[in-house]
Design a protein around this motif. Structure first.
Motif, PDB file in Angstrom:
ATOM      1  N   ALA A 100      -3.424   6.689   8.843  1.00 34.20           N
ATOM      2  CA  ALA A 100      -3.285   6.932   7.039  1.00 34.20           C
ATOM      3  C   ALA A 100      -1.393   6.978   6.525  1.00 34.20           C
ATOM      4  O   ALA A 100      -0.893   6.259   6.176  1.00 34.20           O
ATOM      5  N   GLN A 101      -1.508   8.180   7.027  1.00 34.04           N
ATOM      6  CA  GLN A 101       0.546   8.399   7.332  1.00 34.04           C
ATOM      7  C   GLN A 101       1.343   7.637   8.321  1.00 34.04           C
ATOM      8  O   GLN A 101       2.506   7.978   7.689  1.00 34.04           O
ATOM      9  N   SER A 102       0.563   6.965   9.075  1.00 36.02           N
ATOM     10  CA  SER A 102       1.260   6.113  10.023  1.00 36.02           C
ATOM     11  C   SER A 102       1.324   4.908   8.865  1.00 36.02           C
ATOM     12  O   SER A 102       2.014   4.037   9.062  1.00 36.02           O
ATOM     13  N   MET A 103       0.247   4.111   9.085  1.00 37.81           N
ATOM     14  CA  MET A 103      -0.545   3.033   8.613  1.00 37.81           C
ATOM     15  C   MET A 103      -0.149   2.566   6.737  1.00 37.81           C
ATOM     16  O   MET A 103       0.587   1.357   6.462  1.00 37.81           O
ATOM     17  N   TYR A 104       0.465   3.458   6.442  1.00 35.54           N
ATOM     18  CA  TYR A 104       0.794   3.436   4.855  1.00 35.54           C
ATOM     19  C   TYR A 104       1.916   3.801   4.159  1.00 35.54           C
ATOM     20  O   TYR A 104       2.038   4.905   2.992  1.00 35.54           O
ATOM     21  N   ARG A 105       2.574   4.728   5.177  1.00 35.18           N
ATOM     22  CA  ARG A 105       3.961   5.681   4.963  1.00 35.18           C
ATOM     23  C   ARG A 105       4.924   4.838   3.861  1.00 35.18           C
ATOM     24  O   ARG A 105       5.221   5.405   3.208  1.00 35.18           O
ATOM     25  N   SER A 106       4.865   3.891   4.236  1.00 35.45           N
ATOM     26  CA  SER A 106       5.577   3.503   2.960  1.00 35.45           C
ATOM     27  C   SER A 106       5.336   3.162   1.402  1.00 35.45           C
ATOM     28  O   SER A 106       5.723   3.728   0.608  1.00 35.45           O
ATOM     29  N   GLN A 107       3.928   3.009   1.543  1.00 41.40           N
ATOM     30  CA  GLN A 107       3.775   3.845   0.377  1.00 41.40           C
ATOM     31  C   GLN A 107       3.135   4.795  -0.235  1.00 41.40           C
ATOM     32  O   GLN A 107       3.811   5.328  -0.862  1.00 41.40           O
ATOM     33  N   LEU A 108       3.300   5.322   0.379  1.00 42.08           N
ATOM     34  CA  LEU A 108       3.140   6.897   0.159  1.00 42.08           C
ATOM     35  C   LEU A 108       4.674   7.178   0.281  1.00 42.08           C
ATOM     36  O   LEU A 108       5.002   8.056  -1.072  1.00 42.08           O
TER      37      LEU A 108
END
Length: 468
Positions: A100-108
């Protein structure tokens, strides 16, 4: 004059191409900004600085799995939970590309196309992400799986809503204290960044008899009236096919329950390469499955060049057969679901919560893997495998249907131990798959992992049948 005209035309074409290129680049930057920022080569956001003001990641019950405190990324206070969910949550780096922290890094991180990561904190909008996984279930599966000190995977998912309740991959490490991998310890951490649930495929052994069974049910009218004789070994196509025991005279249901290689080797040869391939293709053995935009590793079934003996072995999950853990969980879920699959997801959404609450299927991307009649017969024989052979007291009162497997890999390694299956219980519609590499019998190594995961998952879902 002509020379000037030619030069002017050439310059005009170059200018148009340049403007077009700039326009295309700008369009791609705007449309795919989130994908660009999440790439591993963006080192300026792949360290802790990129997560210094990032949103939280939570499990299905709101338990914090990762958050930022005083500019530092910290993970769940329970080390077992941290390790169990390493490949789902990720660490500060982008090394685990499917996390998740790779796939959704921009959102996080609240990445902005204009400001990048330099937007003032008062203006930055970073989002929390809620996952479908249950931290307690993942920890329970990890405790058993990690005790073997082997690479492996365990996945449990809701075959009605698609929510993944448990997704654990080993080997791993503590994301709170990631190791420094050097030439000296590289062997210890080989494959550590790979999520085996999603990105690995393995020799299946006897769990592939589900596929052979489906082909036999659909193509052999007198399947249930037949008997076979197993003496522990039989010459097929000029070479022996061996079995783990000598079963004597045996029918189809008992052949599945006792995992008789001789019966399923003979069935594969009788069915032939075309029918076996047709069934494998329909079920999706040779395709990837989608999990929130991540494509699973493909399985493999190809007997186009197999001789008779190799075709026989393919029917028992050997030869060049391969399957993926998530793929097998989806296939088992389809059997439980009347033949239709439900696409798995790790991201908790309002839609999935509503579907879960009212007990409906997430059929937006479902596909028919089995006819309803074939699914019903597979359900019956997989349930019989548990009640007749393994015992119906192993899953805390759940009505489980399952198949174990022992995939021989050669090269001096122990087999892959497998178990796949699902619960029939209305309040616990869960399918599962577990594999332990280089281990041994699936009933010995994989089954205890699946039992721990299914019992805890049922407790977390509040299933009424669970007694342990």
């Amino acid at each position: 004059m002509k020379r000037v005209l030619r030069r002017s035309t050439f310059i005009f074409i170059i200018t148009l191409a340049f403007i077009g290129g700039i326009g295309y680049f700008s369009f791609q930057l705007i449309v795919n900004a989130d994908d660009w920022v999440d790439q591993p080569y963006n080192a300026h956001i792949s360290g802790s600085g990129g997560l210094a003001q990032a949103g939280k990641i939570l499990d299905r019950n709101g338990e914090i799995l990762a958050q930022t405190v005083d500019g530092e990324r910290v993970y769940n206070e329970d080390e077992t939970v941290r390790r169990a969910l390493l490949h789902v949550v990720g660490d500060n780096s982008l090394n685990i590309s499917t996390a998740a922290q790779s796939m959704y890094r921009s959102q996080l991180t609240g990445y902005s196309l204009i400001w990048g990561l330099n937007m003032p904190q008062s203006l930055r909008h970073s989002d929390d992400i809620s996952l479908t996984v249950d931290a307690k279930t993942c920890a329970a599966a990890y405790d058993v799986l990690n005790s073997y000190n082997k690479n492996g995977a365990c996945v449990v998912y809701n075959y009605k809503t698609g929510e993944v309740i448990c997704s654990v991959s080993t080997k791993g490490y503590d994301p709170q204290a990631p190791p420094e991998i050097t030439e000296e310890n590289a062997d210890q951490y080989e494959g550590v960044y790979l999520d085996h649930v999603l990105s690995s495929s393995y020799t299946p052994g006897s769990i592939f008899k589900i596929v052979t069974s489906a082909a036999a049910i659909e193509n052999i009218p007198d399947l249930y009236e037949r008997t076979w004789t197993c003496t522990g070994s039989e010459e097929i196509g000029g070479s022996d096919v061996t079995c783990v025991g000598s079963h004597g005279t045996i029918d189809f249901k008992d052949a599945m329950a006792h995992s008789c290689n001789i019966v399923f080797a003979e069935l594969a040869v009788e069915l032939g390469a075309d029918k076996m391939t047709q069934t494998a293709e329909k079920i999706g053995i040779n395709m990837s499955f989608d999990v929130d935009g991540v494509k699973t590793a493909k399985g493999h079934y190809d007997v186009s060049k197999a001789d008779t003996n190799q075709l026989a072995w393919s029917g028992v999950g050997q030869y060049t057969d391969e399957v993926n853990p998530m793929q097998m969980a989806v296939i088992c879920g389809a059997i439980a679901n009347g033949g239709k699959s439900t696409e798995p997801t790790l991201i908790k959404s309002a839609a999935s919560q509503i579907l879960s609450a009212i007990g409906l299927n997430n059929n937006a991307n479902s596909r028919e893997m089995f006819s309803s009649s074939t699914a019903e017969k597979l359900d019956e024989v997989m349930r019989y495998t548990i009640t007749d052979y393994y015992g119906d007291n192993l899953y805390g009162g759940l009505k489980v249907c399952a198949k174990t497997g022992t995939g021989e890999v050669g090269n001096g390694k122990q087999p892959n131990g497998w178990i796949v299956g699902y619960a029939q219980d209305e309040d616990c519609p869960l399918a599962f798959a577990c594999v332990v590499e280089d281990s041994g019998f699936g009933a010995t190594y994989a089954a205890p992992v699946a039992q721990a995961a299914m019992i805890q998952a049922a407790k977390s879902l509040g299933a009424s049948a669970v007694t342990q």
